[in-house]
Structures are given as C-alpha cells and as structure tokens.
Design an enzyme around this catalytic site. Sequence first.
Site, short mmCIF file in Angstrom:
data_model
loop_
_atom_site.label_atom_id
_atom_site.label_comp_id
_atom_site.label_asym_id
_atom_site.label_seq_id
_atom_site.Cartn_x
_atom_site.Cartn_y
_atom_site.Cartn_z
N HIS A 41 0.82 -1.23 0.00
CA HIS A 41 0.00 0.00 0.00
C HIS A 41 0.85 1.28 0.00
CE1 HIS A 41 -2.81 3.11 1.08
NE2 HIS A 41 -2.26 3.23 2.27
N HIS A 65 4.16 6.85 5.24
CA HIS A 65 2.98 7.56 5.75
C HIS A 65 2.16 6.78 6.79
CE1 HIS A 65 0.42 5.45 2.74
NE2 HIS A 65 -0.57 5.74 3.56
N GLU A 69 1.34 5.71 12.45
CA GLU A 69 -0.01 5.31 12.80
C GLU A 69 -0.11 3.80 13.07
OE1 GLU A 69 -2.87 7.53 12.21
OE2 GLU A 69 -4.02 6.02 13.30
N ASP A 70 0.46 3.00 12.19
CA ASP A 70 0.18 1.56 12.21
C ASP A 70 1.28 0.67 12.77
OD1 ASP A 70 -2.20 2.19 11.08
OD2 ASP A 70 -1.71 1.55 9.05
N ASP A 142 -2.87 8.24 -1.23
CA ASP A 142 -3.27 7.22 -0.25
C ASP A 142 -4.72 6.80 -0.52
OD1 ASP A 142 -3.27 5.77 2.27
OD2 ASP A 142 -4.38 7.47 3.12
N ASP A 263 -20.24 13.54 -26.17
CA ASP A 263 -18.84 13.29 -25.83
C ASP A 263 -18.64 11.97 -25.10
OD1 ASP A 263 -20.16 14.11 -23.60
OD2 ASP A 263 -18.60 15.48 -22.90
#
Length: 584
Positions: A41, A65, A69-70, A142, A263
């Site tokens: 990810h 990133h 957090e994880d 993300d 279109d």
Amino acid sequence: MGAIKDLIKQEPGGLVARAYTFAERAHRGQLRKSGEPYFNHPLAAAEILHEWHLDDATVAAALLHDTVEDTGAPLETIRKEFGNEVAFLVDGVTKLGHIKYRGSGADAASADSEAQNKAENLRKMILALSEDLRVVFIKLADRLHNMRTLGALPPAKQRRIALETDEIYAPLAYRLGMHNLSGELQDLAFPYLYPKEYRWLLSVSKEHFEERMNYLEEIKPRIERLLDDHGIKPLAIEIRAKRYSSLYKKLLRRDMDLGRIYDLVAMRVVVETLPECYAALGVIHEAYPPLPRRIKDYIAMPKPNAYRSLHTTVIGPEGKTIEFQIRTKEMHEENEYGVAAHWLYKQKTDPTGKGKAPSGQKLAAELKWVQQLKNWQERLSGESAADPEEFLRSMKIDFFQDRIFAVTPRGDVIDLPFAATPVDFAYHIHSEVGNSAIGAKVNGVVVSLDHPLRSGDVVEIVTQKGKKPSEDWLRFVKTSVARDHIRLSLRKKESAIRAAAAGSRSLARTELKILVEDRVGLIKDISGTIAQSRIGIVSFHTETAKGGKLHVNRVDIQTNDKRKLDKIVEKLRGVRGVREVSYK
Ligand code: MN
C-alpha cells in the site's frame, strides 16, 4: 510498478531508498484485508506520487505515511533518520487520518454529529492545504490506492469510504485542478454508492461505448493523415471514453437519453505549440462541418479551475459526430496533474539547476484561493464551532468561488455557474418548472426572469400550468441545461401544433400523486427514478398538504400501462422521504 525501484537504483543511499527499507521493515508481517503484504500500500502510494512528478521528500514521506499510525514508529525516529521536511509531511498525513467520517447518507438521528465530522474533516484538510500542499497530495494518493483496492473491505466500510471520497476528496482534487484524479475517484466510488444505477448504466451504454470506440479507432488514421497534410505533427492522438460517473450525472440532466450525449468518447489531440492548436482546429473544421455552439475555446477563456483546451464537435464520416479536444502538452499536463504540474515546471526551470523543489509552503502561498481559504477559515473557526451546518454551508460557497449556490424556499441548494438567472434555476429544479415559469421572487422580492442570481439567494419560481418557454430566454440563460430544454420545448410546441392540425390524438397520460416528507434532493430523486424507467414527465407540481409538514407532488407522466405504473409506484415507495404514492 517499478519506477520507485529505478529511483532506488539511481541513488542507493538516497532518501527514497532509505525510506523504502525503513517502511518495508516496519510493516513486515502486517497484511492488508486482501491478504497481500501491507507494504504494497505505501509503495503504491509512492508510485502514484512519483507519477505526478512530485519530489523525493514527498515520495519518501508516502512510503513512511502509515508507519507512525500503524507500526508505532515514533515521529522522532523519522525526524532523526529522514530530517524535518519528511517528518513534517508524515506528521501532517497522520493527523489528517484521525477523522471519522459518516457523510450525508447516515440516518437523521446522527445528522448533528455527522455535520460536525464533515466540518471537522474539511477544516483539517484546509489547514493542511495552507501549510503544505504536499501533505494533501500524499493523502490523495493514499485515498486513490485505497479506492482501487476497496473490494476487499466489508460492505458497510466500502460505502462509508466511497461516500467520503465522493464528497470530500474528489471535489478537493477537482479544485486543485487534478481533473483526471477527481474523475477517477468519482468513478471508483460510483459502483459502491449507486450499485443499481451503475449496473443499469453498464447494460445500456456498453454497446454505445464499443460502437463509438471502434468508430474513432477507424477514423484515427484519417485524422493523422489530414493533420500531416497540413504540416501538423501531433505528439499524441488519444481516444478517451467518458467516465461512468460523469456520464450518469449528464444523463440525469438529459432525460436519460444516450443519444443526446455527444462526448461519450472523445478524440484528444496533443500538439507541440499553441498556434498548432488553432491550426489543427481550422484543419478539422475545413474537413468536417462543426456543430453550432459546440466550439469552446478554453484557451482564450480558461475554465475557472484553469482547465485549458479547445473543444469542438464535428460531423465526421458517415454523418456521425466526433468530439475533439485539442491542447498542447503543457496544457495537457496541467489539466491532468493540476497544481502538481506547476510544481513540475518550476522544478524544471529552476535557475540554480540543482533540481531543488520549491517548498510546498511557498507553492501554497502562491495559490491565491488557498490563502483566501485559510483567512476565511481562521475568521470562521471561532464563530462556527457551535454551528457545523453553517460552517459547511459557507465553506461550500467560498470554496467553489466560480459557482453560486442558490436556495429553494424549502432549502434545496441549487449549484449554478456565476450570474445564472431564475430561468437557469428553474430548469435545474426540473425541466417542467423551467418550461412553465412565468415569474420569480428573490429573497421575497419580485424580479425579472433575467435577474442575475447571487450565492445565498432564496429563489422562488412562479409557474403556470400549460405555459411554454419563450424564445427570448435563449438570450440570457447561462446553462446548457436551460438552453437545451428551451429549444426542445420550442420544437415540441411546433410539432404539437402540426399534430393537432393533422387531427392526431394526444398521448396517454397518468397523474401520480406522491405524498412526501421533504428533504434536500428529494425532487431530483423522484424525477430520476421516473426517468430511469424511461417514462416521460409532462409536468411536476408541488403543494403543501393540509397540516403543513408534508408535501404533495403531482406528476403527470406519459404512460397509462398498468404494469408500468405499478412498477414505478413500487420504485417510488422505496425513495427515502416518500410516504405514499397513488395514481388515477
Ligand atoms: Mn495509507
């Protein structure tokens, strides 16, 4: 995949290489819901940002990133290993992540906290925007990857994330000029938010799409030759299919008639220079007659979001229409990558030649609207804390400055282009409201039908049954929706006179009576439901029922087939807010 690997090969001890190693190790053993390694990810997010031509610090921060957090990696470690800039970006993304979002699909009981969440979410996003745009770029990458892999999550979560994407991230990307991203996010959210409509759209449009694609593929060599004969060498000719989500929105405005969408698939011609854009347009017009009023010069007059291109629709071989979009490579990249593209050009023209990226802070400051947004947010954050609804309302108005938001007496917000008139407003409520309009009140005062509206105006349309639009209106309306409906109605009037003269009998009709508890968007949902069943609406009238709280909608529809009627009644009963449906 693979561009990040190349970056690492080029500079094995560099920022990106070190971030890769750190993140890969930190996430080791973690799996995504799909069962694949979690590290896929952040790596995918980094690839996306690299594709948008963002700098190494941003790519490194994307790799990292989710580590704070994880995986519980302390921010201080990130700072020590990768420096202040990367740590600042990672921290910014982490903070943005702490938001629980419900969106407007939740039930009424939680409406308050729902508005609060949404307001809080936007507020954080604006602050991040004004501090360093790169934080928002990472968040968008993300989200894009999470949306691309949404299938692995449980349905309730899918819906929540799709809703948030549709209501917050896609408009944000659009405002940043990242049209391709905005469109992709909406398209990814669409099947989760409107599964039935999505399946319907696939079934009715698949053949049309294929037919159009094949046609343009066939024509493409002829266009190349034509341009070549006149000394124009395009850098690329691409065939672009319209996105399902935007096709669906357009169909809602075109009575679900695919034949009125020009279109569906467009031919995009990318050339080297600005004069070549106009030269190519001239050559194409010489070979194929253009449709009137379909030529749009967004180079001389860019869209408010800075989109630049020439558009035209011509009658091609075999009498079929072709939409062309003609632009330079620079315009093309700006249209695709928006603000991120400015970044790219700044970096390239950096006179020091060291390839040092301008700071995200400086870039944000240069964007006037970001600055205005920040000032406005600071001014408002104090007073609006008690009223998140109000915050959201004014947020929307200021955020989309090129749009105006006018309000119906019952609180439906109608989104219109700048200087739109009551006639535009009426047609956006419903074509029949537009067709039968005879007057308007703005904030309680009677105005003429060409009066320019402003954001926040409460607009009331006075209608008269059986009234038809005037040709005069075409001189002042601002939206194609209004223009198309007026023309259609004028044509119908002519043919009705002819039909009456020929003594033909009138079409089958039935009046539906729909008792509703009103809410924002209800009329649109009702007319959309009817249009989806491909039943024409002759007129649409609303009155307040005795007692006040409920409304009665009387809708004249073009059928008297009992089976069809029972089906539509059944469907309408499923629309939120509808209490009772009957017909006679
Ligand atoms: Mn993430």
